[in-house]
Design an enzyme around this catalytic site. Sequence first.
Site, PDB file in Angstrom:
ATOM      1  N   HIS A 107      -9.799  14.041   4.822  1.00 28.41           N
ATOM      2  CA  HIS A 107     -10.497  13.787   6.084  1.00 28.41           C
ATOM      3  C   HIS A 107      -9.546  13.746   7.278  1.00 28.41           C
ATOM      4  O   HIS A 107      -9.981  13.877   8.422  1.00 28.41           O
ATOM      5  CB  HIS A 107     -11.297  12.479   6.004  1.00 28.41           C
ATOM      6  CG  HIS A 107     -10.470  11.253   5.819  1.00 28.41           C
ATOM      7  ND1 HIS A 107      -9.885  10.926   4.612  1.00 28.41           N
ATOM      8  CD2 HIS A 107     -10.111  10.264   6.683  1.00 28.41           C
ATOM      9  CE1 HIS A 107      -9.220   9.793   4.747  1.00 28.41           C
ATOM     10  NE2 HIS A 107      -9.339   9.373   5.992  1.00 28.41           N
TER      11      HIS A 107
ATOM     12  N   HIS B  44       5.469  -2.887   0.381  1.00 26.85           N
ATOM     13  CA  HIS B  44       5.357  -2.706   1.828  1.00 26.85           C
ATOM     14  C   HIS B  44       6.503  -3.454   2.509  1.00 26.85           C
ATOM     15  O   HIS B  44       6.444  -4.674   2.681  1.00 26.85           O
ATOM     16  CB  HIS B  44       4.018  -3.230   2.333  1.00 26.85           C
ATOM     17  CG  HIS B  44       2.840  -2.471   1.825  1.00 26.85           C
ATOM     18  ND1 HIS B  44       2.538  -1.190   2.252  1.00 26.85           N
ATOM     19  CD2 HIS B  44       1.880  -2.795   0.908  1.00 26.85           C
ATOM     20  CE1 HIS B  44       1.449  -0.773   1.638  1.00 26.85           C
ATOM     21  NE2 HIS B  44       1.035  -1.719   0.815  1.00 26.85           N
TER      22      HIS B  44
ATOM     23  N   HIS C  22       5.193   3.624  -4.056  1.00 22.71           N
ATOM     24  CA  HIS C  22       4.131   3.371  -5.034  1.00 22.71           C
ATOM     25  C   HIS C  22       4.553   3.928  -6.390  1.00 22.71           C
ATOM     26  O   HIS C  22       5.204   4.970  -6.481  1.00 22.71           O
ATOM     27  CB  HIS C  22       2.832   4.050  -4.580  1.00 22.71           C
ATOM     28  CG  HIS C  22       1.827   4.250  -5.672  1.00 22.71           C
ATOM     29  ND1 HIS C  22       1.635   5.478  -6.297  1.00 22.71           N
ATOM     30  CD2 HIS C  22       0.960   3.386  -6.263  1.00 22.71           C
ATOM     31  CE1 HIS C  22       0.688   5.353  -7.205  1.00 22.71           C
ATOM     32  NE2 HIS C  22       0.271   4.102  -7.217  1.00 22.71           N
TER      33      HIS C  22
ATOM     34  N   GLY D 267     -12.782  -4.403 -13.135  1.00 21.44           N
ATOM     35  CA  GLY D 267     -11.451  -4.994 -13.141  1.00 21.44           C
ATOM     36  C   GLY D 267     -11.366  -6.150 -12.154  1.00 21.44           C
ATOM     37  O   GLY D 267     -12.326  -6.483 -11.452  1.00 21.44           O
ATOM     38  N   ARG D 268     -10.207  -6.746 -12.093  1.00 18.95           N
ATOM     39  CA  ARG D 268     -10.004  -7.900 -11.207  1.00 18.95           C
ATOM     40  C   ARG D 268      -9.753  -7.402  -9.779  1.00 18.95           C
ATOM     41  O   ARG D 268      -8.738  -6.771  -9.494  1.00 18.95           O
ATOM     42  CB  ARG D 268      -8.822  -8.728 -11.700  1.00 18.95           C
ATOM     43  CG  ARG D 268      -8.581 -10.007 -10.895  1.00 18.95           C
ATOM     44  CD  ARG D 268      -7.524 -10.849 -11.593  1.00 18.95           C
ATOM     45  NE  ARG D 268      -7.322 -12.116 -10.910  1.00 18.95           N
ATOM     46  CZ  ARG D 268      -6.361 -12.331  -9.997  1.00 18.95           C
ATOM     47  NH1 ARG D 268      -5.539 -11.347  -9.659  1.00 18.95           N
ATOM     48  NH2 ARG D 268      -6.229 -13.529  -9.432  1.00 18.95           N
TER      49      ARG D 268
END
EC number: 1.3.3.3
Length: 340
Positions: free
Chosen positions: A187, A113, A123, A297-298
Amino acid sequence: MTVSPTTQPQTNHSLPPADAKQRVSQFMQTLQDEICQGLEALDGKGKFQEDSWQREEGGGGRSRVLADGDFLEQGGVNFSEVWGKSLPPSILKQRPEAEGHEFYATGTSMVLHPKNPYIPTVHLNYRYFEAGPVWWFGGGADLTPYYPFAEDAAHFHHTLKNACDQTHGEFYPVFKRWCDEYFYLKHRQEMRGIGGIFFDYQDGNAPLYRGPDPNGPAAQYSNQLAPIEPLGWEDLFSFAQRCGRAFLPAYSPIVEKRRNTEYGDRQRQFQLYRRGRYVEFNLVYDRGTIFGLQTNGRTESILMSLPPLVRWQYCYSPEAGSPEAELTEKFLVPQDWVNS
């Protein structure tokens, strides 16, 4: 109604080598190292802080975050390697033949970012799975601009296409369409960005498209292809490596071109507003987020992809004819960036 071809059973020539897990895990860690080193050099100020973690059910990873850099407001690059007794429902729905088998998964993921609204968010994720008799590679990379620059989109797509073409000339056309399909906010009826490539469940057999929409452009293009010669494990591993290493050449020139562009509060506020779409996608649709949460997961690492600052505005509508309006009306729609 178009019916997707059934996947072919994996044959002996395509089975993973005995050291497959070790080799892919090592590559994913190396890819994390290379990307972090490249980004630190590109940023010139920030340094990644590493946080190693262990998963109680098996495995662990390395989370690296760079905050308050020169061009990066926040960026994270994760490596993970996990195993367990059963894959989560979200994956078994796509690969039911893996049911009842222990699984292994490893991958590297990244989200950046930037501070400057003229530099796009980006990404990346590349991953590998084994579960009993089945294995596959998945992943991709995509770009989310806040202001429309066609030359940036073209460069990003050209670089990824070149990486794909070294394995097969039809990879990019299918995986580009699949990316447009995947990074779509139903959406909102909006694209998240200008795409890139996305693929999943690739085990060397036809069809190339293994997604949920049998009538979409990716499926239609994939289904009309002439039979593709099956690819072996080594072919797909090489493909994943080329794609992973295409990231820095795809993104760095865009950063260098835009990092010194002046901006004001209007551009910053629009960036924060559009980041809201990124958050919505990651929490509602993102496959990696869902997998991580379903496999215990973490959490800090899973949600590392979220931006540090974001805002929502009720019923916002950009000024007609403005760059902000052009972004959603003309730019964030599926198009042929390579030949535009």
